[in-house]
Design an enzyme around this catalytic site. Sequence first.
Site, PDB file in Angstrom:
ATOM      1  N   TYR A   1     -12.184  -1.803  -3.815  1.00  0.00           N
ATOM      2  CA  TYR A   1     -12.731  -2.088  -2.482  1.00  0.00           C
ATOM      3  C   TYR A   1     -14.263  -2.067  -2.469  1.00  0.00           C
ATOM      4  O   TYR A   1     -14.854  -1.837  -1.406  1.00  0.00           O
ATOM      5  CB  TYR A   1     -12.178  -1.084  -1.459  1.00  0.00           C
ATOM      6  CG  TYR A   1     -10.840  -1.489  -0.861  1.00  0.00           C
ATOM      7  CD1 TYR A   1     -10.683  -2.689  -0.160  1.00  0.00           C
ATOM      8  CD2 TYR A   1      -9.735  -0.648  -0.949  1.00  0.00           C
ATOM      9  CE1 TYR A   1      -9.467  -3.052   0.405  1.00  0.00           C
ATOM     10  CE2 TYR A   1      -8.502  -1.006  -0.386  1.00  0.00           C
ATOM     11  CZ  TYR A   1      -8.381  -2.204   0.290  1.00  0.00           C
ATOM     12  OH  TYR A   1      -7.179  -2.564   0.861  1.00  0.00           O
TER      13      TYR A   1
ATOM     14  N   PHE B   1     -15.422   3.319   7.164  1.00  0.00           N
ATOM     15  CA  PHE B   1     -14.108   3.864   6.807  1.00  0.00           C
ATOM     16  C   PHE B   1     -13.851   3.809   5.297  1.00  0.00           C
ATOM     17  O   PHE B   1     -12.740   4.076   4.853  1.00  0.00           O
ATOM     18  CB  PHE B   1     -13.003   3.109   7.569  1.00  0.00           C
ATOM     19  CG  PHE B   1     -13.068   1.614   7.430  1.00  0.00           C
ATOM     20  CD1 PHE B   1     -12.530   0.969   6.317  1.00  0.00           C
ATOM     21  CD2 PHE B   1     -13.661   0.840   8.421  1.00  0.00           C
ATOM     22  CE1 PHE B   1     -12.587  -0.399   6.182  1.00  0.00           C
ATOM     23  CE2 PHE B   1     -13.738  -0.541   8.294  1.00  0.00           C
ATOM     24  CZ  PHE B   1     -13.194  -1.164   7.171  1.00  0.00           C
TER      25      PHE B   1
ATOM     26  N   GLU C   1      -9.486  -9.813  -7.854  1.00  0.00           N
ATOM     27  CA  GLU C   1      -8.448  -8.797  -7.610  1.00  0.00           C
ATOM     28  C   GLU C   1      -7.288  -8.916  -8.600  1.00  0.00           C
ATOM     29  O   GLU C   1      -6.752  -7.899  -9.043  1.00  0.00           O
ATOM     30  CB  GLU C   1      -7.951  -8.928  -6.162  1.00  0.00           C
ATOM     31  CG  GLU C   1      -9.039  -8.533  -5.165  1.00  0.00           C
ATOM     32  CD  GLU C   1      -8.647  -8.706  -3.713  1.00  0.00           C
ATOM     33  OE1 GLU C   1      -7.527  -9.192  -3.435  1.00  0.00           O
ATOM     34  OE2 GLU C   1      -9.463  -8.331  -2.844  1.00  0.00           O
TER      35      GLU C   1
ATOM     36  N   THR D   1      -5.457  -7.654  10.523  1.00  0.00           N
ATOM     37  CA  THR D   1      -5.770  -6.319   9.990  1.00  0.00           C
ATOM     38  C   THR D   1      -5.281  -5.235  10.947  1.00  0.00           C
ATOM     39  O   THR D   1      -4.646  -4.264  10.526  1.00  0.00           O
ATOM     40  CB  THR D   1      -7.305  -6.185   9.806  1.00  0.00           C
ATOM     41  OG1 THR D   1      -7.778  -7.312   9.077  1.00  0.00           O
ATOM     42  CG2 THR D   1      -7.653  -4.895   9.086  1.00  0.00           C
TER      43      THR D   1
ATOM     44  N   ASN E   1      -1.796  -0.131   6.971  1.00  0.00           N
ATOM     45  CA  ASN E   1      -1.240  -1.396   7.468  1.00  0.00           C
ATOM     46  C   ASN E   1      -0.370  -2.106   6.424  1.00  0.00           C
ATOM     47  O   ASN E   1      -0.265  -3.323   6.408  1.00  0.00           O
ATOM     48  CB  ASN E   1      -2.354  -2.292   8.014  1.00  0.00           C
ATOM     49  CG  ASN E   1      -3.425  -2.579   6.984  1.00  0.00           C
ATOM     50  OD1 ASN E   1      -3.300  -2.177   5.832  1.00  0.00           O
ATOM     51  ND2 ASN E   1      -4.467  -3.281   7.384  1.00  0.00           N
TER      52      ASN E   1
ATOM     53  N   ARG F   1      -1.601 -14.298   3.968  1.00  0.00           N
ATOM     54  CA  ARG F   1      -2.343 -13.694   5.091  1.00  0.00           C
ATOM     55  C   ARG F   1      -1.562 -13.902   6.394  1.00  0.00           C
ATOM     56  O   ARG F   1      -1.556 -13.031   7.265  1.00  0.00           O
ATOM     57  CB  ARG F   1      -3.740 -14.308   5.217  1.00  0.00           C
ATOM     58  CG  ARG F   1      -4.631 -14.167   3.995  1.00  0.00           C
ATOM     59  CD  ARG F   1      -5.313 -12.856   3.838  1.00  0.00           C
ATOM     60  NE  ARG F   1      -6.101 -12.439   4.981  1.00  0.00           N
ATOM     61  CZ  ARG F   1      -6.782 -11.297   5.025  1.00  0.00           C
ATOM     62  NH1 ARG F   1      -6.772 -10.458   3.987  1.00  0.00           N
ATOM     63  NH2 ARG F   1      -7.472 -10.953   6.083  1.00  0.00           N
TER      64      ARG F   1
ATOM     65  N   HIS G   1      -1.893  -5.477   1.469  1.00  0.00           N
ATOM     66  CA  HIS G   1      -3.200  -6.099   1.229  1.00  0.00           C
ATOM     67  C   HIS G   1      -2.960  -7.503   0.695  1.00  0.00           C
ATOM     68  O   HIS G   1      -2.006  -7.718  -0.067  1.00  0.00           O
ATOM     69  CB  HIS G   1      -3.992  -5.304   0.181  1.00  0.00           C
ATOM     70  CG  HIS G   1      -5.178  -6.065  -0.336  1.00  0.00           C
ATOM     71  ND1 HIS G   1      -6.391  -6.056   0.312  1.00  0.00           N
ATOM     72  CD2 HIS G   1      -5.315  -6.912  -1.403  1.00  0.00           C
ATOM     73  CE1 HIS G   1      -7.227  -6.862  -0.347  1.00  0.00           C
ATOM     74  NE2 HIS G   1      -6.595  -7.390  -1.389  1.00  0.00           N
TER      75      HIS G   1
ATOM     76  N   LYS H   1       0.836  -1.203   0.000  1.00  0.00           N
ATOM     77  CA  LYS H   1       0.000   0.000   0.000  1.00  0.00           C
ATOM     78  C   LYS H   1       0.876   1.260   0.000  1.00  0.00           C
ATOM     79  O   LYS H   1       2.089   1.185   0.284  1.00  0.00           O
ATOM     80  CB  LYS H   1      -0.920  -0.043   1.223  1.00  0.00           C
ATOM     81  CG  LYS H   1      -1.918  -1.209   1.208  1.00  0.00           C
ATOM     82  CD  LYS H   1      -2.847  -1.144   2.423  1.00  0.00           C
ATOM     83  CE  LYS H   1      -3.812  -2.323   2.453  1.00  0.00           C
ATOM     84  NZ  LYS H   1      -4.794  -2.190   3.574  1.00  0.00           N
TER      85      LYS H   1
END
Length: 138
Positions: free
Chosen positions: A49, A57, A126, A91, A112, A85, A115, A9
């Site tokens: 998203y 958010f 995706e 998260t 964070n 993951r 992704h 990100k």
Amino acid sequence: MEKTLSIIKPDGVSLGLVGEVVKRFENAGIKISAMKMIHMTKPQAEGFYAVQRERPFFDSLTDFMCSGPAVVMVLTGENVIGKNRELMGATNYKEAAEGTIRRDFATDIEKNVVHGSDSSDSAAFEIGYFFNQLEITG
Ligand code: GDP
């Protein structure tokens, strides 16, 4: 062999973590089958998203995702969706296990660093969102 989408990100790119994240994937035996740097527009971030549209958010998250360049990758390996993951961590970086990317580098629940797709259906959507077949090796 499974495939998943990873994003470093905008916070991860601006913190200089591209090499660090790639190294963690390679050290875990994960193959990088495609990789490019992009700078999303707001509509592109909203489309990516879309499943999060109802969350409070959403506007802040999509602003963040188009705030600077990001690196998108297709990762390939056995159980790579779950493996990625695991390497990312929870998260919320405060709840992430020690040694995970988010625990080590995240600064905020939103910022964070990484992704990763959470299922094979989301991985298919995706990966197709950012890459065409000709850009994906192996
Ligand atoms: P992920 O699959 O671990 O990325 O988590 P989610 O799918 O639940 O959320 C998507 C992204 O939204 C997360 O990676 C964060 O960047 C952001 N996010 C999740 N929860 C919150 C929250 O409570 N507040 C804010 N501002 N952002 C959040």
